[in-house]
Scaffold this motif. Structure first.
Motif, PDB file in Angstrom:
ATOM      1  N   ILE A 113      35.999  75.021  24.633  1.00 41.59           N
ATOM      2  CA  ILE A 113      36.560  73.792  24.063  1.00 41.59           C
ATOM      3  C   ILE A 113      35.518  73.016  23.263  1.00 41.59           C
ATOM      4  CG2 ILE A 113      36.058  72.302  26.056  1.00 41.59           C
ATOM      5  CD1 ILE A 113      39.289  72.274  23.954  1.00 41.59           C
ATOM      6  N   GLN A 114      34.234  73.194  23.577  1.00 37.69           N
ATOM      7  CA  GLN A 114      33.187  72.441  22.875  1.00 37.69           C
ATOM      8  C   GLN A 114      33.170  72.741  21.373  1.00 37.69           C
ATOM      9  OE1 GLN A 114      32.467  74.992  24.963  1.00 37.69           O
ATOM     10  NE2 GLN A 114      31.478  76.465  23.577  1.00 37.69           N
ATOM     11  N   SER A 115      33.755  73.849  20.952  1.00 41.35           N
ATOM     12  CA  SER A 115      33.763  74.201  19.526  1.00 41.35           C
ATOM     13  C   SER A 115      34.681  73.284  18.707  1.00 41.35           C
ATOM     14  CB  SER A 115      34.189  75.657  19.329  1.00 41.35           C
ATOM     15  OG  SER A 115      35.528  75.854  19.726  1.00 41.35           O
ATOM     16  N   LEU A 116      35.472  72.438  19.384  1.00 39.43           N
ATOM     17  CA  LEU A 116      36.355  71.514  18.668  1.00 39.43           C
ATOM     18  C   LEU A 116      35.705  70.160  18.409  1.00 39.43           C
ATOM     19  CD1 LEU A 116      39.894  72.073  20.254  1.00 39.43           C
ATOM     20  CD2 LEU A 116      38.841  73.182  18.271  1.00 39.43           C
ATOM     21  N   GLU A 125      46.244  67.375  17.969  1.00 38.72           N
ATOM     22  CA  GLU A 125      47.296  68.367  18.183  1.00 38.72           C
ATOM     23  C   GLU A 125      47.169  68.991  19.566  1.00 38.72           C
ATOM     24  OE1 GLU A 125      50.607  70.468  17.837  1.00 38.72           O
ATOM     25  OE2 GLU A 125      49.934  68.954  16.400  1.00 38.72           O
ATOM     26  N   LEU A 126      45.937  69.275  19.985  1.00 36.29           N
ATOM     27  CA  LEU A 126      45.711  69.848  21.305  1.00 36.29           C
ATOM     28  C   LEU A 126      46.151  68.874  22.392  1.00 36.29           C
ATOM     29  CD1 LEU A 126      44.641  72.004  23.219  1.00 36.29           C
ATOM     30  CD2 LEU A 126      42.344  71.003  22.952  1.00 36.29           C
ATOM     31  N   LEU A 127      45.836  67.608  22.231  1.00 37.92           N
ATOM     32  CA  LEU A 127      46.258  66.591  23.203  1.00 37.92           C
ATOM     33  C   LEU A 127      47.772  66.603  23.353  1.00 37.92           C
ATOM     34  CD1 LEU A 127      45.622  64.151  25.029  1.00 37.92           C
ATOM     35  CD2 LEU A 127      45.731  62.714  22.964  1.00 37.92           C
ATOM     36  N   SER A 128      48.460  66.672  22.241  1.00 32.00           N
ATOM     37  CA  SER A 128      49.924  66.710  22.266  1.00 32.00           C
ATOM     38  C   SER A 128      50.429  67.967  22.967  1.00 32.00           C
ATOM     39  CB  SER A 128      50.461  66.661  20.829  1.00 32.00           C
ATOM     40  OG  SER A 128      51.861  66.735  20.812  1.00 32.00           O
ATOM     41  N   VAL A 129      49.789  69.102  22.681  1.00 34.26           N
ATOM     42  CA  VAL A 129      50.175  70.373  23.300  1.00 34.26           C
ATOM     43  C   VAL A 129      49.968  70.328  24.815  1.00 34.26           C
ATOM     44  CG1 VAL A 129      49.473  72.801  23.556  1.00 34.26           C
ATOM     45  CG2 VAL A 129      49.853  71.844  21.277  1.00 34.26           C
ATOM     46  N   LEU A 130      48.795  69.847  25.245  1.00 34.02           N
ATOM     47  CA  LEU A 130      48.498  69.778  26.684  1.00 34.02           C
ATOM     48  C   LEU A 130      49.498  68.878  27.407  1.00 34.02           C
ATOM     49  CD1 LEU A 130      44.588  69.484  26.808  1.00 34.02           C
ATOM     50  CD2 LEU A 130      46.016  71.525  26.878  1.00 34.02           C
ATOM     51  N   ASP A 131      49.783  67.716  26.813  1.00 35.82           N
ATOM     52  CA  ASP A 131      50.725  66.785  27.447  1.00 35.82           C
ATOM     53  C   ASP A 131      52.118  67.401  27.574  1.00 35.82           C
ATOM     54  OD1 ASP A 131      48.765  64.918  27.762  1.00 35.82           O
ATOM     55  OD2 ASP A 131      49.386  63.646  26.079  1.00 35.82           O
ATOM     56  N   GLU A 132      52.526  68.146  26.557  1.00 32.34           N
ATOM     57  CA  GLU A 132      53.849  68.763  26.579  1.00 32.34           C
ATOM     58  C   GLU A 132      53.925  69.869  27.626  1.00 32.34           C
ATOM     59  OE1 GLU A 132      57.715  68.688  25.525  1.00 32.34           O
ATOM     60  OE2 GLU A 132      56.169  67.426  24.613  1.00 32.34           O
ATOM     61  N   LEU A 158      41.684  62.834  25.233  1.00 28.39           N
ATOM     62  CA  LEU A 158      41.538  64.250  25.554  1.00 28.39           C
ATOM     63  C   LEU A 158      40.505  64.434  26.663  1.00 28.39           C
ATOM     64  CD1 LEU A 158      42.639  66.999  24.699  1.00 28.39           C
ATOM     65  CD2 LEU A 158      40.843  67.133  22.962  1.00 28.39           C
ATOM     66  N   VAL A 159      39.397  63.729  26.554  1.00 31.19           N
ATOM     67  CA  VAL A 159      38.372  63.781  27.605  1.00 31.19           C
ATOM     68  C   VAL A 159      38.945  63.284  28.919  1.00 31.19           C
ATOM     69  CG1 VAL A 159      36.130  62.885  28.351  1.00 31.19           C
ATOM     70  CG2 VAL A 159      36.465  63.561  25.965  1.00 31.19           C
ATOM     71  N   ASN A 160      39.789  62.239  28.863  1.00 31.05           N
ATOM     72  CA  ASN A 160      40.424  61.723  30.076  1.00 31.05           C
ATOM     73  C   ASN A 160      41.326  62.769  30.725  1.00 31.05           C
ATOM     74  OD1 ASN A 160      39.188  59.243  29.846  1.00 31.05           O
ATOM     75  ND2 ASN A 160      40.923  58.253  28.809  1.00 31.05           N
ATOM     76  N   ARG A 161      42.019  63.563  29.898  1.00 26.10           N
ATOM     77  CA  ARG A 161      42.872  64.636  30.448  1.00 26.10           C
ATOM     78  C   ARG A 161      42.009  65.636  31.216  1.00 26.10           C
ATOM     79  NH1 ARG A 161      45.568  61.328  28.599  1.00 26.10           N
ATOM     80  NH2 ARG A 161      47.513  61.495  27.389  1.00 26.10           N
ATOM     81  N   PHE A 162      40.848  65.965  30.656  1.00 18.57           N
ATOM     82  CA  PHE A 162      39.950  66.906  31.323  1.00 18.57           C
ATOM     83  C   PHE A 162      39.435  66.330  32.641  1.00 18.57           C
ATOM     84  CE2 PHE A 162      38.666  68.353  26.783  1.00 18.57           C
ATOM     85  CZ  PHE A 162      39.858  69.049  26.662  1.00 18.57           C
TER      86      PHE A 162
END
Length: 344
Positions: A113-116, A125-132, A158-162
């Motif tokens: 994930i660090q590559s982002l 977009e990733l945040l939206s995908v993870l939440d869905e 996103l960091v909070n999700r992690f």
């Protein structure tokens, strides 16, 4: 390469050996995969230094997930590949199709994930995908070389999700674990080497498991070429640099691949996507990754590719093919013999 489907899984490069340093992360991922109903929390974030075994640990447990959840769909993909697919979908005005592909998953495994870092749109977009995925009762496994708090230039949500998931660190291997791992590999590869010689290698505490494996294989190769047994003296000389392992280069590898597949350098480095060119190109990328110290980016650049995810895809494709195709294994073996690297 990413995988999705009811029964698909990706094989890791070699069998996984569970060590003390892996235990917490292994348990966290295993408990997530074994959850029959919605897991709480539904996300596991595995982090540790490059080469410590994150990918091997996670993919080793995927068959268990597939067995427990036979109807589930899942995908294993690197963050760089995710970014590349998102960019391609954006350029082609196919964002809804891209979103549907990911948001309907029961399990998403996203590596490195660090590559982002600094990729703001991709992060959103990733945040939206993870939440869905999580909202629908799905699961997520993230791997990284950094803990969430050290991800610079990342969206705070996103960091909070992690942080909201299980954060499991894999530390550098201690001596006993390095020795255990080397012993396991020596038995697996049928290398004639004693424990005291393995102990000499295990003392190289600055090396990652991936680098330890490379040292062991190089030692075996040199002993075969020189027709010398792997004694204590021989091992010490090799580790001290007094006996050099055979060296090769991306250029030499590619030329050997061209000879094996009866093609030419210009074709293999071109944009030609025909199967008769794609396969040798992927073999050359795979061997360049395995037999040289060149970075993914430099290998990609040699083959005139803009993104190193192409090399990652090629390596996984060939590794998967080696497990299924005796013919491909023979071709790779002959190329290595030409190079004088592994006398298989």
């Amino acid at each position: 390469m990413s995988n999705s489907g009811k029964h698909q899984q990706r094989a890791s490069d070699k069998p996984f050996q569970l060590l003390k340093e892996h235990q917490y992360a292994y348990t966290a991922v295993s408990e997530l995969f074994h959850a029959v109903e919605s897991s709480d929390p539904p996300l596991v974030y595995v982090y540790g230094p490059s080469g410590c075994g994150k990918t091997a640990l996670i993919t080793n447990l995927v068959p268990e997930f597939a067995e427990i959840h036979p109807e589930a769909t899942f995908k294993i993909i690197t963050a760089s590949e995710f970014a590349a697919k998102f960019a391609a979908a954006s350029n082609r005005n196919r964002i809804p199709q891209f979103q549907q592909t990911f948001r309907e998953l029961d399990l998403l495994i996203l590596e490195d994930i660090q590559s982002l870092e600094s990729r703001t749109q991709t992060q959103r977009e990733l945040l939206s995908v993870l939440d869905e995925i999580i909202k629908s009762g799905g699961m997520v496994v993230i791997s990284s070389t950094k803990p969430p708090g050290e991800l610079a230039h990342f969206h705070k949500k996103l960091v909070n999700r992690f942080h909201g998931g299980v954060c499991a660190a894999i530390s550098s291997l201690k001596f006993q674990s390095r020795l255990e791992l080397l012993t396991f590999w020596a038995e697996l590869e049928q290398i004639s080497i004693q424990k005291k010689e393995l102990s000499l290698i295990a003392q190289k505490k600055e090396l990652s498991p991936r680098e330890l494996y490379a040292i062991l294989m190089q030692l075996q190769t040199v002993s075969r070429i020189q027709q010398q047994p792997i004694t204590n003296s021989f091992t010490r000389q090799f580790l001290e640099g007094n006996i050099e392992a055979p060296k090769t280069s991306v250029s030499k590898i590619t030329k050997a691949v061209c000879r094996e597949f009866k093609t030419n350098l210009a074709e293999i480095r071109s944009a030609n996507r025909s199967q008769q060119i794609v396969l040798p190109r992927q073999c050359a990328m795979f061997l360049s990754r395995e037999l040289t110290d060149e970075s993914l980016a430099k290998i990609a650049n040699y083959f005139n590719r803009k993104n190193h995810s192409t090399v990652i895809h090629a390596c996984r494709h060939i590794q998967h093919g080696l497990e299924k195709s005796p013919g491909l294994r023979q071709q790779i073996s002959r190329i290595k013999q030409q190079l004088g690297v592994y006398l298989l």
